[in-house]
Design a protein around this motif. Sequence first.
Motif, PDB file in Angstrom:
ATOM      1  N   ASP A  70       0.557  -1.155  -0.222  1.00  0.00           N
ATOM      2  CA  ASP A  70      -0.286  -0.190  -0.005  1.00  0.00           C
ATOM      3  C   ASP A  70       0.699   1.183   0.303  1.00  0.00           C
ATOM      4  O   ASP A  70       0.327   2.320   0.386  1.00  0.00           O
ATOM      5  CB  ASP A  70      -0.494  -0.086   1.095  1.00  0.00           C
ATOM      6  N   GLY A  71       1.920   1.463  -0.479  1.00  0.00           N
ATOM      7  CA  GLY A  71       2.736   2.194  -0.004  1.00  0.00           C
ATOM      8  C   GLY A  71       2.986   3.417  -1.332  1.00  0.00           C
ATOM      9  O   GLY A  71       3.268   4.710  -0.883  1.00  0.00           O
ATOM     10  N   ASP A  72       2.300   2.930  -2.375  1.00  0.00           N
ATOM     11  CA  ASP A  72       1.738   4.348  -3.102  1.00  0.00           C
ATOM     12  C   ASP A  72      -0.070   4.727  -3.265  1.00  0.00           C
ATOM     13  O   ASP A  72      -0.668   5.139  -3.745  1.00  0.00           O
ATOM     14  CB  ASP A  72       1.934   3.919  -4.757  1.00  0.00           C
ATOM     15  N   LEU A  73      -0.750   4.197  -1.942  1.00  0.00           N
ATOM     16  CA  LEU A  73      -1.831   4.329  -2.116  1.00  0.00           C
ATOM     17  C   LEU A  73      -2.030   5.885  -0.844  1.00  0.00           C
ATOM     18  O   LEU A  73      -1.824   5.858   0.317  1.00  0.00           O
ATOM     19  CB  LEU A  73      -2.751   3.259  -0.959  1.00  0.00           C
ATOM     20  N   PRO A  74      -2.833   7.203  -0.974  1.00  0.00           N
ATOM     21  CA  PRO A  74      -2.828   7.736  -0.018  1.00  0.00           C
ATOM     22  C   PRO A  74      -3.604   7.709   1.313  1.00  0.00           C
ATOM     23  O   PRO A  74      -4.918   7.118   0.586  1.00  0.00           O
ATOM     24  CB  PRO A  74      -3.117   9.067  -1.430  1.00  0.00           C
ATOM     25  N   GLY A  75      -3.296   8.093   2.085  1.00  0.00           N
ATOM     26  CA  GLY A  75      -4.209   7.753   3.101  1.00  0.00           C
ATOM     27  C   GLY A  75      -5.154   8.489   3.704  1.00  0.00           C
ATOM     28  O   GLY A  75      -4.345  10.320   3.123  1.00  0.00           O
ATOM     29  N   PRO A  76      -6.068   8.941   4.343  1.00  0.00           N
ATOM     30  CA  PRO A  76      -6.546   7.337   4.806  1.00  0.00           C
ATOM     31  C   PRO A  76      -7.608   7.180   3.879  1.00  0.00           C
ATOM     32  O   PRO A  76      -8.211   7.263   3.440  1.00  0.00           O
ATOM     33  CB  PRO A  76      -7.028   8.489   5.850  1.00  0.00           C
ATOM     34  N   VAL A  77      -8.106   5.653   4.142  1.00  0.00           N
ATOM     35  CA  VAL A  77      -9.189   5.169   4.302  1.00  0.00           C
ATOM     36  C   VAL A  77      -9.451   4.671   4.383  1.00  0.00           C
ATOM     37  O   VAL A  77      -9.590   4.214   5.954  1.00  0.00           O
ATOM     38  CB  VAL A  77      -7.698   3.478   3.136  1.00  0.00           C
ATOM     39  N   ASP A  78     -11.019   4.905   4.375  1.00  0.00           N
ATOM     40  CA  ASP A  78     -12.225   4.556   4.937  1.00  0.00           C
ATOM     41  C   ASP A  78     -12.652   2.598   4.582  1.00  0.00           C
ATOM     42  O   ASP A  78     -13.349   2.352   5.885  1.00  0.00           O
ATOM     43  CB  ASP A  78     -12.857   5.446   4.978  1.00  0.00           C
ATOM     44  N   VAL A  79     -12.823   2.346   3.494  1.00  0.00           N
ATOM     45  CA  VAL A  79     -13.018   0.723   3.277  1.00  0.00           C
ATOM     46  C   VAL A  79     -12.462   0.608   2.244  1.00  0.00           C
ATOM     47  O   VAL A  79     -12.233   1.255   1.491  1.00  0.00           O
ATOM     48  CB  VAL A  79     -14.651   1.455   3.115  1.00  0.00           C
ATOM     49  N   VAL A  80     -12.119  -1.084   1.790  1.00  0.00           N
ATOM     50  CA  VAL A  80     -11.550  -1.680   1.264  1.00  0.00           C
ATOM     51  C   VAL A  80     -12.266  -2.871   0.565  1.00  0.00           C
ATOM     52  O   VAL A  80     -12.751  -3.404   1.273  1.00  0.00           O
ATOM     53  CB  VAL A  80      -9.741  -2.057   1.492  1.00  0.00           C
ATOM     54  N   TYR A  81     -12.677  -2.659  -1.170  1.00  0.00           N
ATOM     55  CA  TYR A  81     -13.569  -3.158  -1.564  1.00  0.00           C
ATOM     56  C   TYR A  81     -12.506  -4.544  -1.886  1.00  0.00           C
ATOM     57  O   TYR A  81     -11.863  -3.723  -3.078  1.00  0.00           O
ATOM     58  CB  TYR A  81     -15.001  -2.991  -2.508  1.00  0.00           C
ATOM     59  N   HIS A  82     -12.608  -5.955  -1.662  1.00  0.00           N
ATOM     60  CA  HIS A  82     -11.696  -6.564  -2.657  1.00  0.00           C
ATOM     61  C   HIS A  82     -12.482  -7.476  -3.382  1.00  0.00           C
ATOM     62  O   HIS A  82     -12.740  -8.480  -3.161  1.00  0.00           O
ATOM     63  CB  HIS A  82     -10.755  -7.481  -1.157  1.00  0.00           C
TER      64      HIS A  82
END
Length: 323
Positions: A70-82
């Motif tokens: 997740d290094g290149d994902l800007p945070g914050p994140v509220d929900v992850v749909y996989h």
Amino acid sequence: MVGDGAAEPHAVVTGGAGFLGSHLCDALIASGYRVTCVDNFETGRTANVRHLDDEPRFTLLRRDLKECGDGDLPGPVDVVYHLAAPAAPSDYLLDPVATMRIASTGTLNALDLARSRSARFVLASTSEVYGPAGDGVSREDRVGQVDPADGYGAYYESRRFAEALTTAYRTTYDLRTAIARIFNTYGPRMRLDDGRVLSRFIRQALAGTPLTVPGPGTQTRSLCYVDDAVAGLLALAGGSYPGPVNIGSPEPVSVFTIAQEVAEIAGPDAEIVFVEPPVAETQARRPDITLAAQLLGWRPRTSVHDGLTATLAWFRRTRIRHA
């Protein structure tokens, strides 16, 4: 689903360029989310998200979830749909090892992302975890039986493993997880080469060739329109229930009735012919959606006729645009 105090909540959708994933991205953006779509485009399609190119709240990351964190994902994140997983037999049988890697390493990376951002995690699993279809409905408390040495074993076991891994993160790390078991879903952007009988009917109707019904056509399918399936995922993410919960249509429809509906929508020249059934005819799984109705207030709202009408109209428009 909205994070505490977040003016613009952030959702990550893995496999977001796929059929179901792209519709989920649309729904999240429409409800005020900023969306990051992660997809390696092995089975996803750029055309599914091209209409979001100029959407400021949409970010597309071409990444292989089996290899990236997740290094290149800007945070914050509220929900992850996989949702990143091959769903058609033509895909998951082509490379069973890759199928199991995305379910193991890919799911692990997605769970680690959710854990590092204290986000809600929603796994899009499948009805295939129940094993061979029978005459009854599939309930969440039924223990599925699959043969790991069967030709389809890599896919079945990979999805069961993803569910087990998601449950382990919930019990071990107190991660807020949820598991949706998706049943037969259709609609605009669905793949017409996935081997399903409805896909074949639509492909034949668009080509102006007869719709081929195997055997007597009395075998049934349960069809859930994509907008309804997305609404189920959103409802699950918005609550606290960990699942698993079935998301699908509980109403069986005969294959012949589906052909009749498609033929009626396609026009007066559409023809239906009966052909020899395959040696091993696929039996339909039908979900019990009692839990979804009671705990999420969810059930499918779109009739088969309305859903098929919208689906055929979309494919016709798309074909005209690219003619």
